[in-house]
Design a protein around this motif. Structure first.
Motif, short mmCIF file in Angstrom:
data_model
loop_
_atom_site.label_atom_id
_atom_site.label_comp_id
_atom_site.label_asym_id
_atom_site.label_seq_id
_atom_site.Cartn_x
_atom_site.Cartn_y
_atom_site.Cartn_z
N TYR A 28 -6.64 -48.62 -63.81
CA TYR A 28 -6.00 -49.80 -63.26
C TYR A 28 -5.49 -50.05 -62.02
CZ TYR A 28 -6.22 -49.18 -68.39
OH TYR A 28 -6.89 -48.89 -69.56
N TYR A 29 -5.48 -51.12 -61.45
CA TYR A 29 -5.33 -51.29 -59.95
C TYR A 29 -4.55 -52.40 -59.59
CZ TYR A 29 -8.85 -47.75 -59.18
OH TYR A 29 -9.49 -46.68 -59.24
N GLY A 30 -3.59 -52.31 -58.57
CA GLY A 30 -2.72 -53.70 -58.25
C GLY A 30 -3.73 -54.43 -57.30
N ASP A 31 -3.57 -55.52 -57.11
CA ASP A 31 -4.43 -56.54 -56.72
C ASP A 31 -4.38 -56.24 -55.11
OD1 ASP A 31 -3.58 -59.51 -58.44
OD2 ASP A 31 -4.95 -57.88 -58.84
N SER A 32 -3.45 -55.67 -54.50
CA SER A 32 -3.60 -55.51 -53.14
C SER A 32 -4.26 -54.10 -52.58
CB SER A 32 -2.05 -55.18 -52.61
OG SER A 32 -1.35 -54.24 -53.32
N VAL A 33 -4.57 -53.52 -53.62
CA VAL A 33 -5.33 -52.16 -53.38
C VAL A 33 -6.94 -52.01 -53.91
CG1 VAL A 33 -3.32 -51.00 -53.09
CG2 VAL A 33 -4.59 -50.83 -55.43
N LYS A 34 -7.24 -53.10 -54.78
CA LYS A 34 -8.25 -53.20 -55.37
C LYS A 34 -9.66 -53.08 -54.48
CE LYS A 34 -7.42 -55.57 -59.72
NZ LYS A 34 -7.43 -56.90 -60.45
N GLY A 35 -10.57 -52.36 -54.82
CA GLY A 35 -11.87 -51.99 -54.07
C GLY A 35 -11.23 -51.37 -52.64
N ARG A 36 -10.03 -50.79 -52.51
CA ARG A 36 -9.90 -49.96 -51.17
C ARG A 36 -9.38 -48.66 -51.84
NH1 ARG A 36 -5.87 -51.02 -47.83
NH2 ARG A 36 -4.54 -52.08 -49.49
N PHE A 37 -8.54 -48.45 -52.83
CA PHE A 37 -8.13 -47.26 -53.43
C PHE A 37 -8.98 -46.73 -54.68
CE2 PHE A 37 -3.50 -47.87 -51.67
CZ PHE A 37 -3.92 -47.83 -50.43
N THR A 38 -8.90 -45.44 -54.87
CA THR A 38 -9.40 -44.81 -55.99
C THR A 38 -8.74 -43.85 -56.43
OG1 THR A 38 -11.74 -45.65 -55.12
CG2 THR A 38 -11.70 -43.77 -57.26
N ILE A 39 -8.42 -43.94 -57.84
CA ILE A 39 -7.65 -42.93 -58.53
C ILE A 39 -8.49 -42.05 -59.37
CG2 ILE A 39 -7.07 -44.22 -60.51
CD1 ILE A 39 -4.33 -43.09 -60.93
N SER A 40 -8.28 -40.75 -59.34
CA SER A 40 -9.17 -39.72 -60.21
C SER A 40 -8.26 -38.62 -60.76
CB SER A 40 -10.43 -39.24 -59.39
OG SER A 40 -9.85 -38.75 -58.09
N ARG A 41 -8.73 -37.91 -61.66
CA ARG A 41 -7.91 -36.68 -62.02
C ARG A 41 -8.86 -35.54 -62.47
NH1 ARG A 41 -4.43 -38.81 -66.93
NH2 ARG A 41 -3.76 -36.68 -67.02
N VAL A 80 -3.71 -35.12 -60.25
CA VAL A 80 -4.46 -36.72 -59.90
C VAL A 80 -4.62 -37.02 -58.53
CG1 VAL A 80 -2.08 -37.83 -59.94
CG2 VAL A 80 -4.12 -39.10 -60.65
N TYR A 81 -5.53 -37.75 -58.11
CA TYR A 81 -5.66 -37.85 -56.80
C TYR A 81 -5.60 -39.54 -56.30
CZ TYR A 81 -7.52 -33.14 -57.19
OH TYR A 81 -7.92 -31.86 -57.45
N LEU A 82 -5.44 -40.00 -55.41
CA LEU A 82 -5.45 -41.15 -54.63
C LEU A 82 -6.34 -41.22 -53.48
CD1 LEU A 82 -4.69 -44.23 -55.09
CD2 LEU A 82 -2.60 -43.71 -54.12
N GLN A 83 -7.62 -41.56 -53.50
CA GLN A 83 -8.29 -41.84 -52.43
C GLN A 83 -7.85 -43.10 -51.82
OE1 GLN A 83 -10.51 -39.59 -50.90
NE2 GLN A 83 -10.19 -41.14 -48.99
N MET A 84 -7.40 -43.43 -50.56
CA MET A 84 -7.06 -44.66 -49.81
C MET A 84 -7.95 -44.68 -48.78
SD MET A 84 -3.09 -44.35 -50.20
CE MET A 84 -2.73 -42.98 -48.95
N THR A 85 -8.86 -45.91 -48.89
CA THR A 85 -9.71 -46.15 -47.72
C THR A 85 -9.21 -47.57 -46.87
OG1 THR A 85 -11.27 -47.11 -49.05
CG2 THR A 85 -11.44 -44.97 -48.70
N SER A 86 -9.54 -47.97 -45.97
CA SER A 86 -9.39 -49.18 -45.12
C SER A 86 -7.98 -49.57 -45.26
CB SER A 86 -10.19 -50.37 -45.92
OG SER A 86 -11.77 -50.08 -45.79
N LEU A 87 -7.28 -48.47 -44.83
CA LEU A 87 -5.71 -48.61 -44.95
C LEU A 87 -5.16 -49.68 -44.05
CD1 LEU A 87 -4.97 -44.71 -45.27
CD2 LEU A 87 -4.36 -46.51 -46.45
N LYS A 88 -4.26 -50.32 -44.42
CA LYS A 88 -3.67 -51.39 -43.65
C LYS A 88 -2.25 -51.15 -43.30
CE LYS A 88 -6.44 -54.80 -46.12
NZ LYS A 88 -6.16 -55.90 -47.26
#
Length: 116
Positions: A59-72, A79-87
């Motif tokens: 599940y993702y917050g609207d501001s990070v959808k399509g840019r962040f990916t959680i995995s475990r 647990v990991y948080l891959q963050m791309t296209s950072l602003k």
């Protein structure tokens, strides 16, 4: 007791990527949902993303959808948080959270700073 330790934060330019990790110790968290929250400077802590115990649902917050990916990786209790296209507005302290047997645990946080 569960201890959560985040790592991987740092300074990155806008458009860049970072991967955060949250390692759990003390007790296994493989049967519990885990999540990431963040607190921007001067603002309230906000939900970023969460993942089910199996990893099948995220599940993702609207501001990070399509840019962040959680995995475990339950074998590593991590647990990991891959963050791309950072602003620049992603600048915040990022916290890992889990609730196990009715007790909520937070990590100490890791700073992510995105420069414009």
């Amino acid at each position: 007791q569960v201890q959560l330790v985040e790592s991987g934060g740092g300074l990155v330019q806008a458009g860049g990527s970072l991967r955060l990790s949250c390692a759990a110790s003390g007790r296994t968290v493989s049967s519990y949902h885990m999540g990431w929250f963040r607190q921007p400077p001067g603002k309230e802590r906000e939900f970023v993303t969460a993942i089910s115990w199996s990893g099948r649902n995220a599940y993702y917050g609207d501001s990070v959808k399509g840019r962040f990916t959680i995995s475990r990786d339950n074998a590593k209790n991590t647990v990991y948080l891959q963050m791309t296209s950072l602003k620049p507005e992603d600048t915040a302290v990022y916290y890992c959270k889990t609730t196990r047997l009715g007790v909520t645990y937070w990590g100490q946080g890791t700073q992510v700073t995105v420069s414009s």
